[in-house]
Design a protein around this motif. Sequence first.
Motif, PDB file in Angstrom:
ATOM      1  N   THR A 142      38.124  43.042  32.509  1.00 56.95           N
ATOM      2  CA  THR A 142      39.146  43.121  31.704  1.00 56.95           C
ATOM      3  C   THR A 142      38.708  42.875  30.247  1.00 56.95           C
ATOM      4  OG1 THR A 142      40.888  42.227  33.289  1.00 56.95           O
ATOM      5  CG2 THR A 142      41.273  41.995  31.114  1.00 56.95           C
TER       6      THR A 142
ATOM      7  N   ASP B  30      45.716  44.699  37.625  1.00 62.58           N
ATOM      8  CA  ASP B  30      45.959  43.312  38.201  1.00 62.58           C
ATOM      9  C   ASP B  30      47.354  43.046  38.418  1.00 62.58           C
ATOM     10  OD1 ASP B  30      45.150  40.714  38.526  1.00 62.58           O
ATOM     11  OD2 ASP B  30      43.502  40.823  37.369  1.00 62.58           O
TER      12      ASP B  30
ATOM     13  N   ASP C 232      41.285  49.222  34.428  1.00 63.27           N
ATOM     14  CA  ASP C 232      41.086  47.895  34.488  1.00 63.27           C
ATOM     15  C   ASP C 232      41.228  47.511  36.017  1.00 63.27           C
ATOM     16  OD1 ASP C 232      40.098  45.208  34.387  1.00 63.27           O
ATOM     17  OD2 ASP C 232      41.885  44.614  33.147  1.00 63.27           O
TER      18      ASP C 232
END
Length: 250
Positions: free
Chosen positions: A14, A37, A129
């Motif tokens: 991240t 996420d 990410d």
Amino acid sequence: MKIGVVGKGGVGKTTISALLARALTERGRRVLAVDTDSNPNLGLSLGLDYGATEALPTVPRSIVVGSRGDLTVAELMADYGTQTPSGVTVMSALRVNEAAAGCTCGGHATVRSLLGEALETETDDTIIDMEAGIEHLSRSGGTLAHADVLVLVMEPSLKAVITARRTIVLADELGIAAWIGVGNKVSENQQDLLARLCAQNDVPLDVVIPASNEVAQADREGVPLPSTRAASVWTAVNSLTNHLLQPAQT
Ligand SMILES: Nc1ncnc2c1ncn2[C@@H]1O[C@H](COP(=O)(O)OP(=O)(O)OP(=O)(O)O)[C@@H](O)[C@H]1O
Ligand SMILES: [Mg+2]
């Protein structure tokens, strides 16, 4: 460019996604950063405050992105993309909003379909990410199957390097064309160890980002790393940016 940022848990995916997104934006590129996420916080690293990060809309699961799908890329960006103070557009794709709502496979399929589309009209670079581990290379046909390049983030540890090794094998099977090995949180006396572990496991080590108290402190406060701090980190991030842009320029 479609860039997947991957690696073992906690290695700095991240952090690096945010720094890379900002570096690309500073070069005048339009950047979309997708947070996959289930417990997302990329928005904080891009300058949103807690309230705005909590308010980010989540891309619906199991939709097909594209002109023949449920939403065009332009519609997806308009409905689910949020401009951050860093200039990067952030999108939350896999947030878990409800207890016992089931697995996130549908969300992975949505991200896969987004990456399968031509994104040039909306964004120059899309950074994913990724959540920790390697499952995203197997589930739902491979979330990152249409990525142009993977950024393999590694701490100086055998487990982190082995995770990168396993990722390379799966990426190769999926037909992903390129990957870049990035060491992160590397203190001076760990550089040789990381280089040796990478060489022994046939993992490239293209860029090394130093361990930095300033990076850790910004993260503790939930704010972006100021562009005037941690010069050695920014130098390494710019080197990563150059690596990524190289093939596009030739
Ligand atoms: N270069 C660095 N120097 C010092 N600390 C760092 C550096 N990069 C990341 N960190 C710290 O490492 C921790 C993990 O970073 P981050 O959340 O980016 O990892 P991650 O790979 O995204 O984790 P997860 O697998 O949970 O998604 C954070 O506390 C962060 O501040
Ligand atoms: Mg993360």
